[in-house]
Design a protein around this motif. Structure first.
Motif: not given
Length: 344
Positions: A37-56
């Motif tokens: 749960a912490v990991y999912v929240i963290m990924v969402l937070a970083f992705s909102l700040i920088n969309p490049r974080y949520f990429s292959t």
């Protein structure tokens, strides 16, 4: 008769419903579930700040960072469960990587084939890790030094040796096969080092949860005196544990070298902090005797992901160690609160 038969199913099914509810509650509060749960929240937070974080591409880089941290953290898991600590793993990573780089460069310049040169480099790195593990084990079991002091001493020796043999500069001259081995991606995210790490993770999980070696590891961390009384050769077991930690740190050094294509004396600096953070965040108790390697894996993934996310949002490297230290303090505080609640 009718009332009796109608009442029977109610009496039988009520405990089943309660049991299922308890199981769901247990699953929801398990360390691994909370970490996911912490990991999912963290990924969402970083992705909102920088969309490049949520990429292959970003996930592939995170996994490459994850590989050496995971190896050091697995070794740290074995050590901490026995009630010890290993501060030398980062320095062993650096010295092993440099040793491999020097061996491969020397043998390549002498005309050896890349395959043979890489094999010799791998053996050199593993020998370094095993040697440091043996020294740590002897200092703890024979000289009777506290693990903190023993591994602090070997950390300093390894760091100093790395600087002496390299002169403080990177060891270049690796054949192209080294870089290909460390950076060729499969399905855009997986590399050979990552496959090796996943294999080591499975073996470590089996060793801790399914073998006598694992039971002895937990027993020593829970109560070393009782473990001796039960017939466990504590000193020999601790030797094995510290050798495992040294060898895994050496493999981590190899993977960093394969990724960079050069041996850097700065590699592994702060690695012991990341390894301890991964283990503690994953639920390994610093008091010993408690924890799962699956939790460590999630802790290592969170640690690597946090550091990668901090880079993408522009946090300077020096500040990253502050975040890792804060994560360790937070994880230890949570463990302390959990123990306090379990006693009440």
């Amino acid at each position: 008769m009718t009332n009796d038969t109608n009442s029977t199913p109610t009496l039988e099914t009520t405990p089943i419903i309660a049991t299922r509810g308890d199981r769901w509650k247990e699953m929801a509060t398990r360390q691994e579930t909370l970490l996911i749960a912490v990991y999912v929240i963290m990924v969402l937070a970083f992705s909102l700040i920088n969309p490049r974080y949520f990429s292959t591409a970003s996930f592939g880089n995170i996994l490459q960072d994850f590989a050496p941290v995971m190896l050091m953290a697995i070794g740290q898991t074995f050590v901490i469960i026995t009630g010890g600590i290993d501060l030398s793993v980062g320095a062993v990573l650096g010295l092993s990587g440099v040793s491999a780089a020097l061996a491969i460069r020397t043998t390549t310049e002498s005309g050896m084939s890349p395959a043979l040169s890489i094999t010799i480099g791998i053996v050199a790195a593993l020998l370094v890790g095993a040697t440091v593990g043996v020294v740590n084990g002897l200092l703890i079991t024979r000289v009777k030094l506290a693990p903190f002091i023993a591994t602090l001493a070997t950390m300093g020796i390894c760091m100093g040796t790395t600087l002496v043999v390299t002169g403080g500069v990177q060891v270049a001259g690796a054949p192209k096969e080294v870089v290909l081995l460390g950076n060729t991606r499969y399905l855009e995210v997986f590399t050979v080092p990552l496959f090796v790490v996943l294999g080591v993770l499975i073996i470590a999980w089996l060793a801790l949860s399914r073998t006598r070696f694992g039971r002895h590891t937990y027993a020593i961390g829970s109560n070393q005196f009782a473990a001796r009384v039960a017939g466990i050769n504590v000193d020999r077991h601790l030797m094995k544990v510290y050798v495992i930690g040294g060898v895994l740190a050496a493999i981590a050094g190899l993977f960093v070298y394969f990724r960079l294509g050069s041996g850097s004396p700065a590699s592994g600096r702060g690695g012991e902090l990341q390894a301890i953070a991964a283990a503690v965040i994953g639920g390994i108790s610093l008091m010993g005797g408690v924890g799962r390697v699956t939790g460590t894996a999630l802790g290592a993934l969170i640690t690597a992901s946090v550091l990668s996310g901090l880079i993408l949002i522009g946090i300077e490297p020096n500040a990253q160690q502050i975040v890792v230290g804060a994560l360790i303090a937070l994880a230890v505080a949570v463990q302390g609160l959990s123990r306090a609640n379990s006693r009440t």
